[in-house]
Design a protein around this motif. Structure first.
Motif, PDB file in Angstrom:
ATOM      1  N   ASP A 110      90.685  10.706 -12.164  1.00  0.00           N
ATOM      2  CA  ASP A 110      91.945  11.423 -12.027  1.00  0.00           C
ATOM      3  C   ASP A 110      91.750  12.903 -12.305  1.00  0.00           C
ATOM      4  O   ASP A 110      92.345  13.751 -11.660  1.00  0.00           O
ATOM      5  CB  ASP A 110      92.996  10.845 -12.991  1.00  0.00           C
ATOM      6  CG  ASP A 110      93.355   9.412 -12.631  1.00  0.00           C
ATOM      7  OD1 ASP A 110      93.177   9.030 -11.454  1.00  0.00           O
ATOM      8  OD2 ASP A 110      93.803   8.683 -13.534  1.00  0.00           O
ATOM      9  N   ASP A 112      82.040  10.881 -17.339  1.00  0.00           N
ATOM     10  CA  ASP A 112      83.364  11.285 -17.825  1.00  0.00           C
ATOM     11  C   ASP A 112      83.306  11.795 -19.257  1.00  0.00           C
ATOM     12  O   ASP A 112      84.085  12.651 -19.645  1.00  0.00           O
ATOM     13  CB  ASP A 112      84.347  10.123 -17.733  1.00  0.00           C
ATOM     14  CG  ASP A 112      84.646   9.717 -16.290  1.00  0.00           C
ATOM     15  OD1 ASP A 112      84.280  10.469 -15.366  1.00  0.00           O
ATOM     16  OD2 ASP A 112      85.244   8.643 -16.090  1.00  0.00           O
ATOM     17  N   CYS A 150      76.545  11.767  -9.580  1.00  0.00           N
ATOM     18  CA  CYS A 150      77.788  11.273 -10.178  1.00  0.00           C
ATOM     19  C   CYS A 150      77.624   9.792 -10.526  1.00  0.00           C
ATOM     20  O   CYS A 150      77.472   8.955  -9.631  1.00  0.00           O
ATOM     21  CB  CYS A 150      78.946  11.473  -9.214  1.00  0.00           C
ATOM     22  SG  CYS A 150      80.516  10.821  -9.831  1.00  0.00           S
ATOM     23  N   GLU A 188      88.796  15.608 -12.480  1.00  0.00           N
ATOM     24  CA  GLU A 188      87.382  15.925 -12.240  1.00  0.00           C
ATOM     25  C   GLU A 188      86.855  17.015 -13.169  1.00  0.00           C
ATOM     26  O   GLU A 188      85.676  17.166 -13.351  1.00  0.00           O
ATOM     27  CB  GLU A 188      87.182  16.365 -10.782  1.00  0.00           C
ATOM     28  CG  GLU A 188      87.321  15.245  -9.783  1.00  0.00           C
ATOM     29  CD  GLU A 188      86.156  14.289  -9.767  1.00  0.00           C
ATOM     30  OE1 GLU A 188      85.030  14.699 -10.111  1.00  0.00           O
ATOM     31  OE2 GLU A 188      86.361  13.119  -9.436  1.00  0.00           O
ATOM     32  N   ARG A 202      77.742  -4.485  -8.017  1.00  0.00           N
ATOM     33  CA  ARG A 202      77.287  -3.111  -7.798  1.00  0.00           C
ATOM     34  C   ARG A 202      76.515  -2.589  -9.008  1.00  0.00           C
ATOM     35  O   ARG A 202      75.741  -1.649  -8.893  1.00  0.00           O
ATOM     36  CB  ARG A 202      78.479  -2.189  -7.525  1.00  0.00           C
ATOM     37  CG  ARG A 202      79.250  -2.553  -6.263  1.00  0.00           C
ATOM     38  CD  ARG A 202      80.536  -1.765  -6.183  1.00  0.00           C
ATOM     39  NE  ARG A 202      81.429  -2.191  -7.273  1.00  0.00           N
ATOM     40  CZ  ARG A 202      82.667  -1.745  -7.434  1.00  0.00           C
ATOM     41  NH1 ARG A 202      83.154  -0.842  -6.625  1.00  0.00           N
ATOM     42  NH2 ARG A 202      83.417  -2.180  -8.433  1.00  0.00           N
ATOM     43  N   GLU A 221      76.464   9.850  -3.774  1.00  0.00           N
ATOM     44  CA  GLU A 221      76.290   9.944  -5.225  1.00  0.00           C
ATOM     45  C   GLU A 221      75.848  11.326  -5.676  1.00  0.00           C
ATOM     46  O   GLU A 221      76.019  11.698  -6.825  1.00  0.00           O
ATOM     47  CB  GLU A 221      75.234   8.939  -5.724  1.00  0.00           C
ATOM     48  CG  GLU A 221      75.537   7.517  -5.439  1.00  0.00           C
ATOM     49  CD  GLU A 221      74.940   7.019  -4.131  1.00  0.00           C
ATOM     50  OE1 GLU A 221      74.861   5.791  -3.958  1.00  0.00           O
ATOM     51  OE2 GLU A 221      74.548   7.835  -3.283  1.00  0.00           O
ATOM     52  N   GLY A 262      79.864   2.847  -7.738  1.00  0.00           N
ATOM     53  CA  GLY A 262      80.821   2.381  -6.741  1.00  0.00           C
ATOM     54  C   GLY A 262      82.263   2.402  -7.219  1.00  0.00           C
ATOM     55  O   GLY A 262      83.081   1.627  -6.738  1.00  0.00           O
ATOM     56  N   LEU A 263      82.587   3.286  -8.148  1.00  0.00           N
ATOM     57  CA  LEU A 263      83.943   3.371  -8.691  1.00  0.00           C
ATOM     58  C   LEU A 263      84.740   4.461  -7.976  1.00  0.00           C
ATOM     59  O   LEU A 263      84.172   5.384  -7.395  1.00  0.00           O
ATOM     60  CB  LEU A 263      83.893   3.657 -10.188  1.00  0.00           C
ATOM     61  CG  LEU A 263      83.169   2.614 -11.019  1.00  0.00           C
ATOM     62  CD1 LEU A 263      83.022   3.080 -12.455  1.00  0.00           C
ATOM     63  CD2 LEU A 263      83.917   1.290 -10.972  1.00  0.00           C
ATOM     64  N   SER A 264      86.051   4.346  -8.071  1.00  0.00           N
ATOM     65  CA  SER A 264      86.920   5.346  -7.450  1.00  0.00           C
ATOM     66  C   SER A 264      86.831   6.665  -8.203  1.00  0.00           C
ATOM     67  O   SER A 264      86.459   6.695  -9.378  1.00  0.00           O
ATOM     68  CB  SER A 264      88.361   4.833  -7.437  1.00  0.00           C
ATOM     69  OG  SER A 264      88.796   4.602  -8.757  1.00  0.00           O
ATOM     70  N   PRO A 265      87.186   7.778  -7.538  1.00  0.00           N
ATOM     71  CA  PRO A 265      87.127   9.090  -8.193  1.00  0.00           C
ATOM     72  C   PRO A 265      88.014   9.150  -9.429  1.00  0.00           C
ATOM     73  O   PRO A 265      89.021   8.455  -9.519  1.00  0.00           O
ATOM     74  CB  PRO A 265      87.640  10.056  -7.124  1.00  0.00           C
ATOM     75  CG  PRO A 265      87.514   9.320  -5.834  1.00  0.00           C
ATOM     76  CD  PRO A 265      87.630   7.866  -6.158  1.00  0.00           C
ATOM     77  N   ARG A 270      79.869   7.796 -11.672  1.00  0.00           N
ATOM     78  CA  ARG A 270      81.050   7.087 -11.158  1.00  0.00           C
ATOM     79  C   ARG A 270      80.807   6.634  -9.716  1.00  0.00           C
ATOM     80  O   ARG A 270      81.023   5.481  -9.365  1.00  0.00           O
ATOM     81  CB  ARG A 270      82.271   7.995 -11.262  1.00  0.00           C
ATOM     82  CG  ARG A 270      83.553   7.370 -10.812  1.00  0.00           C
ATOM     83  CD  ARG A 270      84.716   8.319 -11.038  1.00  0.00           C
ATOM     84  NE  ARG A 270      85.123   8.373 -12.434  1.00  0.00           N
ATOM     85  CZ  ARG A 270      85.896   7.463 -13.015  1.00  0.00           C
ATOM     86  NH1 ARG A 270      86.330   6.436 -12.337  1.00  0.00           N
ATOM     87  NH2 ARG A 270      86.225   7.587 -14.277  1.00  0.00           N
ATOM     88  N   ARG A 271      80.322   7.545  -8.881  1.00  0.00           N
ATOM     89  CA  ARG A 271      80.051   7.212  -7.472  1.00  0.00           C
ATOM     90  C   ARG A 271      78.876   6.241  -7.372  1.00  0.00           C
ATOM     91  O   ARG A 271      78.878   5.338  -6.542  1.00  0.00           O
ATOM     92  CB  ARG A 271      79.738   8.472  -6.673  1.00  0.00           C
ATOM     93  CG  ARG A 271      80.915   9.393  -6.488  1.00  0.00           C
ATOM     94  CD  ARG A 271      80.494  10.595  -5.662  1.00  0.00           C
ATOM     95  NE  ARG A 271      81.453  11.673  -5.757  1.00  0.00           N
ATOM     96  CZ  ARG A 271      81.203  12.906  -5.365  1.00  0.00           C
ATOM     97  NH1 ARG A 271      80.023  13.230  -4.860  1.00  0.00           N
ATOM     98  NH2 ARG A 271      82.128  13.840  -5.483  1.00  0.00           N
TER      99      ARG A 271
END
Length: 162
Positions: A80, A102, A69, A82, A125, A53, A75-78, A71-72
């Motif tokens: 599109d 984001d 982060c 950054e 999560r 994270e 537990g979410l995917s990266p 998002r991390r």
């Protein structure tokens, strides 16, 4: 806009202010009294062997800040893209953190009439990181627990047991 909101707050009862942030299309709220800065993160230096994270360290007006982060952390995917991120400056235990998101929305004044406890079907999560939700015109605002969000590993387990 603030004056009108303050007038309505006095008539409607107690309200709480939240800074809204976005991770993808999901809207989250952070208690405004925990937010110190909103900025674009730049010059992030990675930290070897840190939890996933932790994005790294950055300099915010002469202070070394740990960039986390969201998002991390959720537990979410990266993402599109950054490059289009924002950061929210938060303080916890005398340290400054930058919560990388984001996007940043507006400040909302919300009353108890839209607040609900954490739904049982909320992603597992996220459940331990949320204080509740507000239902707003077809959208769900998940209120994040800043203390839980910034507690990593043993710190978090220790604080729950105490």
């Amino acid at each position: 806009m603030m004056q009108a909101a303050n007038t309505n707050a006095a008539e409607a009862g107690a309200t709480t202010e939240f800074v809204t942030v976005f991770v993808g299309e999901t809207m989250f709220g952070l208690a405004i009294n925990r937010v110190h800065d909103v900025f674009i993160p730049a010059g992030v230096t990675p930290v070897p062997l840190s939890p996933p994270e932790i994005v790294g360290l950055l300099n915010l007006r002469g202070r070394v800040v740990t960039a986390v982060c969201l998002r991390r952390r959720l537990g979410l995917s990266p993402a599109d893209t950054e490059g289009n991120t924002m950061a929210i400056g938060l303080e916890q235990g005398g340290e400054t953190f930058a919560l990388v998101v984001d996007g940043v929305g507006e400040v909302l004044k919300l009353g108890a009439d839209t607040h609900e406890s954490v739904p049982i079907n909320l992603d597992a999560r996220w459940r331990d990181l949320a204080l509740g939700v507000h239902r707003l015109d077809g959208r769900l605002l998940v209120i994040l627990d800043v203390d839980a969000l910034l507690a990593f590993g043993g710190e978090r387990r220790g604080s729950v047991a105490a």
